[in-house]
Design a protein around this motif. Structure first.
Motif, short mmCIF file in Angstrom:
data_model
loop_
_atom_site.label_atom_id
_atom_site.label_comp_id
_atom_site.label_asym_id
_atom_site.label_seq_id
_atom_site.Cartn_x
_atom_site.Cartn_y
_atom_site.Cartn_z
N PHE A 154 0.81 -1.22 0.00
CA PHE A 154 0.00 0.00 0.00
C PHE A 154 0.84 1.27 0.00
O PHE A 154 0.35 2.34 -0.35
CB PHE A 154 -0.93 0.02 1.22
N THR A 155 2.10 1.18 0.42
CA THR A 155 2.94 2.39 0.52
C THR A 155 3.88 2.54 -0.68
O THR A 155 4.87 3.26 -0.62
CB THR A 155 3.79 2.37 1.80
N LYS A 156 3.55 1.89 -1.76
CA LYS A 156 4.40 1.97 -2.95
C LYS A 156 4.66 3.43 -3.35
O LYS A 156 3.75 4.24 -3.44
CB LYS A 156 3.73 1.23 -4.11
N LYS A 172 0.44 -9.32 -7.27
CA LYS A 172 -0.82 -9.80 -7.83
C LYS A 172 -1.93 -9.82 -6.80
O LYS A 172 -3.09 -9.61 -7.12
CB LYS A 172 -0.64 -11.21 -8.42
N CYS A 173 -1.58 -10.08 -5.53
CA CYS A 173 -2.59 -10.09 -4.46
C CYS A 173 -1.89 -10.16 -3.11
O CYS A 173 -0.66 -10.33 -3.04
CB CYS A 173 -3.57 -11.26 -4.63
N ILE A 174 -2.69 -10.02 -2.05
CA ILE A 174 -2.18 -10.04 -0.68
C ILE A 174 -3.06 -10.95 0.17
O ILE A 174 -4.30 -10.87 0.09
CB ILE A 174 -2.18 -8.63 -0.06
N ILE A 175 -2.43 -11.79 0.99
CA ILE A 175 -3.15 -12.62 1.94
C ILE A 175 -2.89 -12.05 3.34
O ILE A 175 -1.75 -11.97 3.80
CB ILE A 175 -2.69 -14.09 1.90
N ASP A 176 -3.95 -11.66 4.01
CA ASP A 176 -3.88 -11.03 5.33
C ASP A 176 -4.46 -11.99 6.36
O ASP A 176 -5.68 -12.15 6.44
CB ASP A 176 -4.64 -9.70 5.29
N LYS A 222 -4.93 4.35 5.92
CA LYS A 222 -4.45 5.68 5.51
C LYS A 222 -3.96 5.67 4.07
O LYS A 222 -4.03 6.70 3.37
CB LYS A 222 -3.34 6.15 6.44
N TYR A 223 -3.51 4.53 3.61
CA TYR A 223 -2.87 4.45 2.29
C TYR A 223 -3.80 3.85 1.23
O TYR A 223 -3.36 3.53 0.13
CB TYR A 223 -1.59 3.63 2.41
N VAL A 224 -5.07 3.73 1.56
CA VAL A 224 -6.06 3.24 0.61
C VAL A 224 -6.88 4.41 0.09
O VAL A 224 -7.51 5.12 0.87
CB VAL A 224 -6.99 2.19 1.26
N GLU A 225 -6.84 4.61 -1.22
CA GLU A 225 -7.59 5.69 -1.85
C GLU A 225 -8.31 5.15 -3.09
O GLU A 225 -7.86 4.18 -3.70
CB GLU A 225 -6.65 6.83 -2.25
N ILE A 230 -4.59 -0.78 -5.78
CA ILE A 230 -4.44 -1.63 -4.60
C ILE A 230 -4.61 -3.08 -5.06
O ILE A 230 -5.61 -3.42 -5.69
CB ILE A 230 -5.50 -1.30 -3.53
N PRO A 231 -3.67 -3.96 -4.75
CA PRO A 231 -3.83 -5.37 -5.13
C PRO A 231 -5.04 -5.99 -4.43
O PRO A 231 -5.43 -5.55 -3.35
CB PRO A 231 -2.53 -6.02 -4.66
N PRO A 232 -5.64 -7.01 -5.02
CA PRO A 232 -6.71 -7.73 -4.35
C PRO A 232 -6.25 -8.28 -3.00
O PRO A 232 -5.10 -8.71 -2.86
CB PRO A 232 -7.04 -8.87 -5.32
#
Length: 300
Positions: A154-156, A172-176, A222-225, A230-232
């Protein structure tokens, strides 16, 4: 006689009671390379454990690569904690690089995010050695490692989260897995730990008592707009998590939905903070299907 790959003879020795099985030579197996040094910073050496699908000596396949950040409440990690579980994922045709970050008693936030970005760069730069498909990079983390994984993507491009020599890459994606997303808000939900003192994990990460103002830069949302790539994201979190309240994942889900981003969330009933509940076949099938749906090419 000199033997080659083409004329090497099959053994014909047989004994009473000896049984023969047919080798399934097309199935994947894995090997692990431990303690690969990827960075030395401020007299601290950082390592990777890398799990590789094995190949014949003449093969040059590249595999989708998971950058996995092990959670630790930002303390020193037990880097191989999930290596057995992650081997099951690697066996499906993934390279997995388990990332060591600097613990909070060595370096404060945002050192952990910078370390993870350096680990990604190391894997890309060594793509041939470790069979990395640089067009199919995936981030995955547990707990504080999930926070690090999310923040890594997210902070790219933001200066405070990179060093001069650091490059940025697409994921390609993120697993949280049950990651904290707003450490200030954690105090307002049921938990068995404190989340606001100087000596709590979040306070140690910041070097001070946790307040809204001094924790703002650690807030994932904060870094989502809406107009930002944003990757899935796939979120999994237990409804009985006594360390990171389930509400933390809801905050991220709501923000991603508000910004019309690709996100899925699973509440795992009766699951706490980590454990076998997150590594059973049903859950890993969900994770694998999610990752596979975003890969550019079919996996080997």
């Amino acid at each position: 006689m000199k033997y080659t790959e083409d004329n090497f003879p099959r053994s014909t020795i047989q004994r009473n009671g000896m049984k023969t099985l047919q080798a399934h030579i097309d199935e994947t197996s894995c090997m692990t390379i431990c303690d690969v040094v990827y960075r030395e910073v401020e007299n601290y050496t950082l390592h990777l454990h890398i799990i590789l699908p094995t190949q014949d000596k003449d093969e040059t396949r590249k595999f989708p690569t998971i950058i996995f950040v092990q959670g630790s409440a930002w303390h020193k990690q037990t880097l191989g904690r999930e290596i057995v579980q992650l081997g099951r994922i690697a066996n499906l045709g993934y390279v997995v690089a388990i990332v060591e970050y600097r613990p909070s008693d060595v370096a404060l936030f945002p050192a952990q995010i910078i370390d993870a970005k350096c680990a990604v760069q190391y894997m890309v730069e060594h793509k041939d050695e470790y069979c990395v498909d640089i067009n199919n990079l995936i981030l995955w983390g547990t707990s504080s490692g999930a926070h690090t994984a999310l923040m890594t993507a997210f902070t790219k491009g933001l200066d405070q989260f990179k060093t001069q020599e650091l490059k940025e890459f697409e994921f390609k994606c993120i697993i949280d897995y049950f990651g904290p997303t707003d450490v200030y808000e954690m105090r307002f939900q049921p938990s068995l730990g404190e989340h606001y003192t100087k000596d709590c994990p979040e306070g140690l990460l910041l070097g001070q008592v946790v307040t809204r103002e001094n924790s703002l830069d650690t807030v994932v949302m904060k870094y989502v707009e809406k107009d930002k790539m944003i990757p899935p994201v796939l979120i999994l979190h237990g409804d009985m998590d006594k360390s990171v309240p389930f509400h933390q994942s809801v905050l991220l889900y709501d923000k991603l939905m508000e910004c019309k981003k690709d996100v899925q969330i699973y509440k795992i009933r009766d699951a706490g903070h980590s454990g076998a509940e997150f590594w059973n076949k049903e859950v890993l099938d969900i994770v694998n299907e999610f990752m596979s749906s975003y890969l550019l090419n079919e996996r080997a």
